[in-house]
Design a protein around this motif. Sequence first.
Motif, PDB file in Angstrom:
ATOM      1  N   TYR A  71     -31.734 -50.619 -49.820  1.00  0.00           N
ATOM      2  CA  TYR A  71     -32.378 -51.928 -49.740  1.00  0.00           C
ATOM      3  C   TYR A  71     -33.515 -51.964 -50.737  1.00  0.00           C
ATOM      4  CZ  TYR A  71     -34.447 -56.141 -47.708  1.00  0.00           C
ATOM      5  OH  TYR A  71     -34.930 -57.420 -47.521  1.00  0.00           O
ATOM      6  N   GLN A  80     -43.481 -53.665 -44.267  1.00  0.00           N
ATOM      7  CA  GLN A  80     -42.090 -54.071 -44.425  1.00  0.00           C
ATOM      8  C   GLN A  80     -41.902 -54.825 -45.734  1.00  0.00           C
ATOM      9  OE1 GLN A  80     -40.666 -56.136 -41.015  1.00  0.00           O
ATOM     10  NE2 GLN A  80     -38.519 -56.035 -41.593  1.00  0.00           N
ATOM     11  N   HIS A 165     -33.701 -51.586 -35.075  1.00  0.00           N
ATOM     12  CA  HIS A 165     -34.439 -52.837 -34.944  1.00  0.00           C
ATOM     13  C   HIS A 165     -34.707 -53.375 -36.338  1.00  0.00           C
ATOM     14  CE1 HIS A 165     -37.804 -55.588 -34.086  1.00  0.00           C
ATOM     15  NE2 HIS A 165     -37.346 -55.620 -32.848  1.00  0.00           N
ATOM     16  N   GLU A 166     -34.694 -54.667 -36.479  1.00  0.00           N
ATOM     17  CA  GLU A 166     -34.835 -55.291 -37.798  1.00  0.00           C
ATOM     18  C   GLU A 166     -36.182 -55.008 -38.445  1.00  0.00           C
ATOM     19  OE1 GLU A 166     -36.216 -59.691 -36.064  1.00  0.00           O
ATOM     20  OE2 GLU A 166     -34.309 -59.452 -37.109  1.00  0.00           O
ATOM     21  N   PRO A 170     -35.312 -49.625 -43.399  1.00  0.00           N
ATOM     22  CA  PRO A 170     -33.861 -49.827 -43.471  1.00  0.00           C
ATOM     23  C   PRO A 170     -33.020 -48.565 -43.299  1.00  0.00           C
ATOM     24  CG  PRO A 170     -34.959 -51.125 -45.161  1.00  0.00           C
ATOM     25  CD  PRO A 170     -36.016 -50.266 -44.541  1.00  0.00           C
ATOM     26  N   GLN A 173     -32.964 -47.387 -39.736  1.00  0.00           N
ATOM     27  CA  GLN A 173     -32.102 -48.291 -38.975  1.00  0.00           C
ATOM     28  C   GLN A 173     -30.659 -47.805 -39.013  1.00  0.00           C
ATOM     29  OE1 GLN A 173     -32.294 -52.605 -39.494  1.00  0.00           O
ATOM     30  NE2 GLN A 173     -34.308 -52.386 -40.470  1.00  0.00           N
TER      31      GLN A 173
END
Length: 310
Positions: A71, A80, A165-166, A170, A173
Amino acid sequence: MTTISSTTILRSRNAAAPDKVLSTLLLRYPRCIHAEFMTHRVFSRNAASSRAIPVEKLIKDVEENPFIPVYWGANQRGMQAGDEIDAPLYLQGASHFDMIDRCYDPISKEAGWLHARDQAISAARAFAKAGYHKQIVNRLLEPFAHITVLVSGTEWDNFLELRDHEAAEPHIQILAREVRKCLEREDDIQDLEPGEWHLPFVDEKVMEVRPRARGGIHTSDAIKLSVARCASTSYKTVDGFDMTLDKAVELHDRLVGSTPIHASPAEHVAQADGVSRWETYDGEGSDTPIWENKREHGNFIGFRQYRHML
């Protein structure tokens, strides 16, 4: 390409309290997220060490399978990243210098990342050639490397809630989703009665009495074999878990007999604990087990860690 995986080594359910399952997983993920994984203190872990891997072996790994971000988020305030972008880079030494425009030709973000990797490899080889130890040289390669981690635990909910979780980073995750796949399976869990052992990397038939020559190994030897093979995560690759019993006993005795003791591999080996009684608090909720040997659970629930039994 970036490798993120979770492989089940062994999962055991305590028959005395069936909701308690001890899972030992072998994880592989980018080293850059290792610090985030280490914040979860309910786990027992042994990780491959950069200090133990030969320089050329680690170079081969980052050449063949480098960590490349999945990402590419835009810069913004906070931890973030923003939406993904595909902005080109103008990087000295990585592209042709345009004499007309007096600047370097643009290159892709992937090409710029791999250029940085190649520069790190070049510097690492120079340090190694000059005689510096791998515990120094390999630090240059870590941003582009993966790490192999053996992890055991009975309490995974908080990790999955936070990391799948968003808002999570990344790459962790992706790791959390791979772990979830392993934990959601029910067909690979063995049932243990209190007193029986969770022994990662031990496929041999375990015997309490019968000698090894009659088709099995004693429980005490099986425990040592499991501890030693768990310890090998720190300095071997996945195919290194096939050490012989004699070598395993020697390594086990060296680890737990040293001063200071090196007992973290003994945390993956555990015995299903018994329940002395069940209690209900305030007349609400499910009954709660009162364990016979709670002080020996360590960071598990329902299983006595071998480390705390030494």
